[in-house]
Scaffold this motif. Structure first.
Motif, mmCIF file in Angstrom:
data_model
loop_
_atom_site.group_PDB
_atom_site.id
_atom_site.type_symbol
_atom_site.label_atom_id
_atom_site.label_comp_id
_atom_site.label_asym_id
_atom_site.label_seq_id
_atom_site.Cartn_x
_atom_site.Cartn_y
_atom_site.Cartn_z
ATOM 1 N N SER A 114 2.831 1.661 -3.260
ATOM 2 C CA SER A 114 1.963 2.101 -4.339
ATOM 3 C C SER A 114 1.697 3.600 -4.247
ATOM 4 O O SER A 114 1.769 4.319 -5.254
ATOM 5 N N ALA A 115 1.406 4.074 -3.032
ATOM 6 C CA ALA A 115 1.155 5.506 -2.850
ATOM 7 C C ALA A 115 2.395 6.335 -3.187
ATOM 8 O O ALA A 115 2.297 7.373 -3.854
ATOM 9 N N GLY A 121 -3.312 2.325 -2.372
ATOM 10 C CA GLY A 121 -2.238 3.295 -2.537
ATOM 11 C C GLY A 121 -2.500 4.243 -3.692
ATOM 12 O O GLY A 121 -2.289 5.463 -3.582
ATOM 13 N N LEU A 139 0.835 -1.207 0.000
ATOM 14 C CA LEU A 139 0.000 0.000 0.000
ATOM 15 C C LEU A 139 0.867 1.253 0.000
ATOM 16 O O LEU A 139 0.661 2.169 -0.814
ATOM 17 N N ILE A 140 1.835 1.294 0.911
ATOM 18 C CA ILE A 140 2.690 2.481 1.026
ATOM 19 C C ILE A 140 3.530 2.674 -0.236
ATOM 20 O O ILE A 140 3.675 3.789 -0.743
#
Length: 323
Positions: free
Chosen positions: A10-11, A185, A7-8
């Motif tokens: 991707s962001a 993300g 998630l991180i």
């Protein structure tokens, strides 16, 4: 940990890509068929898929062959989307390559050639066509901020929960959740009002992976196909009914337009966010309970699928009145 990392990452990657896209002017210019009003960077599907690939590579598990092939095909579809944006590929070439990817996926998922039979080959053909339709319809439905990413997150998270309840293999659950995490993300930059669009490089692979996960879950007895049909019912109904309506009324159905129910609703409700929130409500209050019932009581699956789609068809008819 790997879900949080995906998630991180991707962001972060989407944020970096956003700066590069702004500098290089990789922008989606609004026109009369657009639902946005200002030039916005597109192609966010590329960093999204990179994060998904890194998540798979660092998950610490030995992925079975089908998952590796699906990820490779998704990467190929993303590259095709980027190439189309840069060079403008013909519809025939893109359709042919999409079809090839769907056939390869079905051959690996269902293995119809191991013990070939007329029935098995017919099922494989229908599956390949359904997968091809899924990747195309997801592209059609990626027209307002946050909509496509939210649908993917809901479907993957709910499918993982239901499959866990059915005793599915950990690989299947993890792949669903990794895809959802990568989309979260990206959604950090795509939530209304969006600063970054997914583009064909994201919507086509996302639709492909969702359809492939549905076929894989059914083939491996991880999750009934009816569950996926219910969880994706909003997108399937809107895209399919709109396409059929345009064909039957003699419209140029291959051209871009703003006639989907979600596009009409966004204009009627005054923005994209109300439509995304409506999607969340429909899934949480109606479709997920029906998908759960389909997983627990599979003999009623056909009835539950019909029950899921009937109100959506009624909503489509009502949305048709909006300009």
């Amino acid at each position: 940990m790997v879900l949080a990392m995906t998630l991180i990452l991707s962001a972060l990657l989407c944020g970096v890509y956003l700066k590069i896209a702004l500098r290089l002017q990789i922008l989606d210019q609004p026109n009369q068929r657009s639902s946005h009003t200002r030039p916005t960077p597109h192609g966010g599907g590329v960093p999204l898929l990179v994060a998904l690939g890194v998540g798979m590579a660092t998950a610490g598990v030995a992925w079975p062959g089908p998952y590796l092939l699906l990820m490779a095909l998704a990467a190929g579809l993303a590259a095709l989307g980027v190439l189309d944006d840069l060079r403008g590929l013909s519809v025939r070439l893109r359709f042919s390559l999409y079809s090839l990817g769907c056939v390869l996926a079905v051959l690996v998922i269902q293995n119809p050639l191991v013990n070939p039979s007329l029935t098995g080959l017919a099922v494989a053909l229908v599956s390949a066509f359904a997968l091809l339709w899924m990747l195309n319809l997801y592209n059609f439905m990626d027209g307002i901020d946050g909509y496509a990413a939210t649908q993917c997150i809901i479907a993957c998270a709910c499918a993982a929960l239901l499959a866990w309840g059915q005793g599915a293999a950990g690989h299947y659950l993890l792949f669903c959740l990794l895809l959802a995490a990568a989309q979260v993300g990206f959604l950090c930059w795509n939530w209304p009002t969006a600063r970054l669009f997914m583009g064909d490089a994201g919507s086509i692979p996302t639709g492909f992976l969702l359809g492939a996960l549905a076929l894989l879950g059914h083939a491996q007895d991880y999750l009934p196909l009816a569950c996926w049909l219910i969880l994706l019912a909003v997108f399937i109904t809107d895209a399919t009914v709109t396409l059929l309506w345009r064909i039957l009324t003699g419209q140029a159905f291959a051209q871009a337009h703003r006639l989907h129910a979600y596009q009409r609703l966004s204009r009627h409700l005054g923005g994209h966010l109300p439509v995304v929130l409506l999607l969340l409500a429909l899934n949480g209050l109606w479709l997920f309970p029906l998908a759960w019932a389909s997983a627990v009581f599979p003999k009623y699956s056909i009835l539950l699928v019909i029950l899921a789609y009937l109100p959506l068809l009624g909503g489509m008819a009502k949305a048709r009145k909006f300009s």
